[in-house]
Write a protein that holds these residues in place. Structure first.
Motif, short mmCIF file in Angstrom:
data_model
loop_
_atom_site.label_atom_id
_atom_site.label_comp_id
_atom_site.label_asym_id
_atom_site.label_seq_id
_atom_site.Cartn_x
_atom_site.Cartn_y
_atom_site.Cartn_z
N GLU A 1 -0.06 9.92 -7.20
CA GLU A 1 0.36 9.62 -5.82
C GLU A 1 1.10 8.29 -5.76
O GLU A 1 2.12 8.16 -5.06
CB GLU A 1 -0.86 9.59 -4.90
N LEU A 2 0.60 7.30 -6.49
CA LEU A 2 1.27 6.00 -6.56
C LEU A 2 2.68 6.16 -7.13
O LEU A 2 3.65 5.64 -6.57
CB LEU A 2 0.45 5.06 -7.42
N ALA B 1 4.94 7.89 -4.67
CA ALA B 1 5.31 7.01 -3.56
C ALA B 1 6.38 6.02 -3.96
O ALA B 1 7.24 5.64 -3.14
CB ALA B 1 4.07 6.27 -3.05
N LEU B 2 6.37 5.61 -5.23
CA LEU B 2 7.35 4.64 -5.72
C LEU B 2 8.54 5.31 -6.40
O LEU B 2 9.39 4.63 -6.98
CB LEU B 2 6.68 3.67 -6.69
N TYR C 1 -1.24 -1.99 -4.36
CA TYR C 1 -0.55 -2.20 -5.62
C TYR C 1 0.37 -3.42 -5.53
O TYR C 1 0.72 -3.90 -4.45
CB TYR C 1 0.27 -0.96 -6.00
N TYR D 1 -2.36 -1.60 -9.91
CA TYR D 1 -2.97 -1.12 -8.66
C TYR D 1 -4.48 -1.13 -8.75
O TYR D 1 -5.06 -1.17 -9.84
CB TYR D 1 -2.46 0.29 -8.33
N GLU E 1 0.83 -1.20 0.00
CA GLU E 1 0.00 0.00 0.00
C GLU E 1 0.87 1.25 0.00
O GLU E 1 1.92 1.29 0.65
CB GLU E 1 -0.92 0.04 1.23
N THR E 2 0.40 2.28 -0.70
CA THR E 2 1.06 3.58 -0.64
C THR E 2 0.64 4.28 0.65
O THR E 2 -0.29 3.84 1.34
CB THR E 2 0.65 4.45 -1.83
N THR F 1 -3.46 3.19 -1.39
CA THR F 1 -3.65 2.49 -2.67
C THR F 1 -2.95 1.14 -2.63
O THR F 1 -1.75 1.06 -2.36
CB THR F 1 -3.10 3.33 -3.84
#
Length: 276
Positions: free
Chosen positions: A79-80, A83-84, A15, A53, A8-9, A13
């Motif tokens: 956002e995903l 975050a990555l 993924y 995701y 999760e982020t 989220t």
């Protein structure tokens, strides 16, 4: 994909991520979740950094916020990626995911090096708009399971339904188990936003692949052709004898379609970066 641990982020989220190389983000369709990409995920991860995701209101991701718009779904993708620590990716969208992919290229062009839009909608006819509206009314009255059986008939061929009962049961359960509020919001946007960014589509300058099955009654070949004609750098593929869910029913065809397109255009993208 099913053997990997979902993560999760910070925003919640869910993924999956695997592989190394240029990043590729896979976005599923309305009522589904990231696991529909299992076949593509495994093969693409041999050459790419692949992320699949769950959209807002689907799977284990959060519900859409109050007053949600399609821009919130694109913001979730950003956002995903943030975050990555992914600056840019090829965005691959199926059905409603194709609408999110289009919006990513329009509103966040620096985040996309290519687009793949599969079995998505564009310029529905009045009768098609009416049909989506009727199905949305059923969902509001009866919940996500209201019209799942008729959806499955549209999505899969009779032969596949007869020979893959477990896969069909999994899709039926996936749709029926959606959070009712999240699913209703998502389905309403899927129904209303088929022309998202229509007047700006010529501004998308990354390479785009638009593809659908020639037996898809909802995301029709005519829609795919009209969409590709609006784009400056697009190719259109109509897949013979295939219905909506060809990513599952014909996984090898779908995977090769995506992989071949990305291979060609990432090579060109890399050469452009080296020359700049």
């Amino acid at each position: 994909m099913h053997t990997l641990q979902a993560r999760e982020t910070p925003a919640g989220t869910r993924y999956w991520r695997a592989g190394h190389g240029p990043s590729v983000v896979l976005i599923h369709g309305v009522g589904l979740d990231a696991t529909i990409w299992s076949a593509q995920f495994a093969t693409l991860a041999e050459r790419y950094d692949v992320i699949a995701y769950d959209m807002l209101g689907h799977g284990a991701s959060p519900r859409p916020p109050s007053g949600c718009t399609l821009e919130d779904y694109a913001a979730q993708t950003c956002e995903l990626m943030d975050a990555l620590q992914i600056d840019t990716a090829a965005i691959v969208g199926f059905s409603m995911g194709g609408l999110v992919a289009r919006l990513m290229a329009l509103d966040h062009p620096q985040r996309c090096w290519a687009l793949v839009i599969l079995a998505s909608v564009f310029e529905r006819s009045p009768s098609q708009v009416e049909g989506v509206g009727e199905r949305l009314a059923q969902v509001r009255a009866e919940g996500p399971a209201a019209n799942v059986d008729s959806a499955i008939e549209r999505w899969f061929s009779p032969a596949y339904r007869a020979t893959h009962p477990q896969a069909i049961a999994r899709i039926r359960d996936m749709v029926a188990s959606n959070d009712p509020d999240g699913y209703t919001v998502s389905y309403a946007l899927f129904g209303s936003e088929h022309n998202v960014g229509r007047d700006r589509l010529s501004q998308i300058d990354v390479p785009v692949l638009v593809a659908t099955g020639d037996d898809d009654p909802g995301s029709t070949p005519a829609m795919a052709r009209r969409l590709s004609q609006r784009l400056a750098n697009a190719e259109c593929r109509i897949l013979p004898a295939m219905r909506h869910m060809f990513v599952m029913e014909h996984p090898r065809v779908a995977t090769e379609l995506i992989a071949d397109f990305l291979t060609i255009h990432h090579s060109a993208h890399s050469r452009g970066e080296m020359q700049s």
